[in-house]
Write an enzyme that holds these catalytic residues in place. Sequence first.
Site, short mmCIF file in Angstrom:
data_model
loop_
_atom_site.label_atom_id
_atom_site.label_comp_id
_atom_site.label_asym_id
_atom_site.label_seq_id
_atom_site.Cartn_x
_atom_site.Cartn_y
_atom_site.Cartn_z
N ASP A 51 0.82 -1.20 0.00
CA ASP A 51 0.00 0.00 0.00
C ASP A 51 0.86 1.27 0.00
O ASP A 51 0.33 2.38 -0.08
CB ASP A 51 -1.01 0.00 1.15
CG ASP A 51 -0.37 -0.09 2.53
OD1 ASP A 51 0.87 -0.06 2.63
OD2 ASP A 51 -1.13 -0.19 3.52
N SER A 52 2.18 1.08 0.03
CA SER A 52 3.09 2.20 -0.20
C SER A 52 2.84 2.84 -1.55
O SER A 52 3.26 3.98 -1.79
CB SER A 52 4.54 1.72 -0.12
OG SER A 52 4.76 0.57 -0.92
N ASP A 90 -0.50 -6.39 0.28
CA ASP A 90 -1.00 -5.70 1.46
C ASP A 90 -2.52 -5.73 1.51
O ASP A 90 -3.20 -5.57 0.47
CB ASP A 90 -0.56 -4.23 1.45
CG ASP A 90 0.68 -3.99 2.26
OD1 ASP A 90 0.93 -4.74 3.22
OD2 ASP A 90 1.42 -3.03 1.94
N LYS A 118 -0.54 -9.48 3.74
CA LYS A 118 0.14 -8.82 4.86
C LYS A 118 -0.83 -7.93 5.61
O LYS A 118 -1.53 -7.12 5.01
CB LYS A 118 1.33 -8.00 4.35
CG LYS A 118 2.10 -7.28 5.49
CD LYS A 118 3.45 -6.80 5.04
CE LYS A 118 3.42 -5.59 4.17
NZ LYS A 118 2.90 -4.38 4.87
N GLU A 120 -1.13 -5.30 9.08
CA GLU A 120 -0.38 -4.49 10.03
C GLU A 120 -1.03 -4.58 11.40
O GLU A 120 -2.25 -4.44 11.52
CB GLU A 120 -0.33 -3.03 9.58
CG GLU A 120 0.48 -2.78 8.33
CD GLU A 120 0.60 -1.30 8.01
OE1 GLU A 120 0.27 -0.47 8.87
OE2 GLU A 120 1.04 -0.97 6.88
N GLU A 187 9.40 -3.30 11.01
CA GLU A 187 9.78 -2.01 10.43
C GLU A 187 10.20 -1.04 11.52
O GLU A 187 9.49 -0.83 12.50
CB GLU A 187 8.62 -1.41 9.62
CG GLU A 187 8.96 -0.07 9.00
CD GLU A 187 7.93 0.43 8.00
OE1 GLU A 187 8.11 1.55 7.49
OE2 GLU A 187 6.95 -0.30 7.74
#
Length: 271
Positions: A51-52, A90, A118, A120, A187
């Site tokens: 999602d970057s 993501d 993924k 978070e 991270e």
Amino acid sequence: MSIQSQSNPITISHLNDMKTRGEKIVCLTAYDATFSAIESLNGVEVILVGDSLGMILQGHDSTLPVTMEDIIYHLANVKRTNRGSLIMADMPFMSYASEEQTLENAASLMRAGANCVKLEGTAWIGKSTELLAERGIPVCAHMGLTPQSVNRIGGYIVQGRDPNKAEELIQEAKLLENSGASILLLECVPRELAKTICESVEIPVIGIGAGPDVDGQIMVIYDLIGITQMEKAPKFVKNFLLENNSIESAIDGYVKAVKEKTFPGAEHSFE
């Protein structure tokens, strides 16, 4: 070095074997067919459709505006030219806020070509991780600095420097492993904490800004080739294009540096 192809693709089992024998895992983001082909043909074991893209491609100031439709579009492009890398996708902001959402959205990503999703978070994603793992969907649990929570944690800052928070992260990593996570991504955590977490779990641990002692490294492809809109690149970024004469050789240089354990160095790590 691992050998991958369409007929011999990288799997979660391959990553587990690499951790066991101490071979570093190389990961990169990709959002399109061109970079997917170059990366997978040059030894990148894991490609992340992250999602970057919200900040890198769309020009947003965070990852929060990214939608499932955005991820699926870019994932499909990456899938078409992938040559054996494991594709991780993501789950964007608020796409796993309920059990129904989690299962439906993860299934959509797997149908579009992902091999792993993924999420978070820390302990609170344990239930979602368990739900997905029970249904055969591999999960990467993203811990430490979690960009989707940037408004809660107060910015893009190193996590786990406080001893109590560090111990909490260690215990939550174990909880997520027990919940069925196949991979951890750390991270922006101190090097020693990342090393402790890596040694505390049996699943592969991938780092970005987590020092050299984890099982693998990930970078954003645009950071790797020095294309950024930031005034100052993060500490953990290295522009590999500066010492190479093409994008392909820069990616090859990154793969070799991770495999040979020369990247990241102390200058890319947090104490």
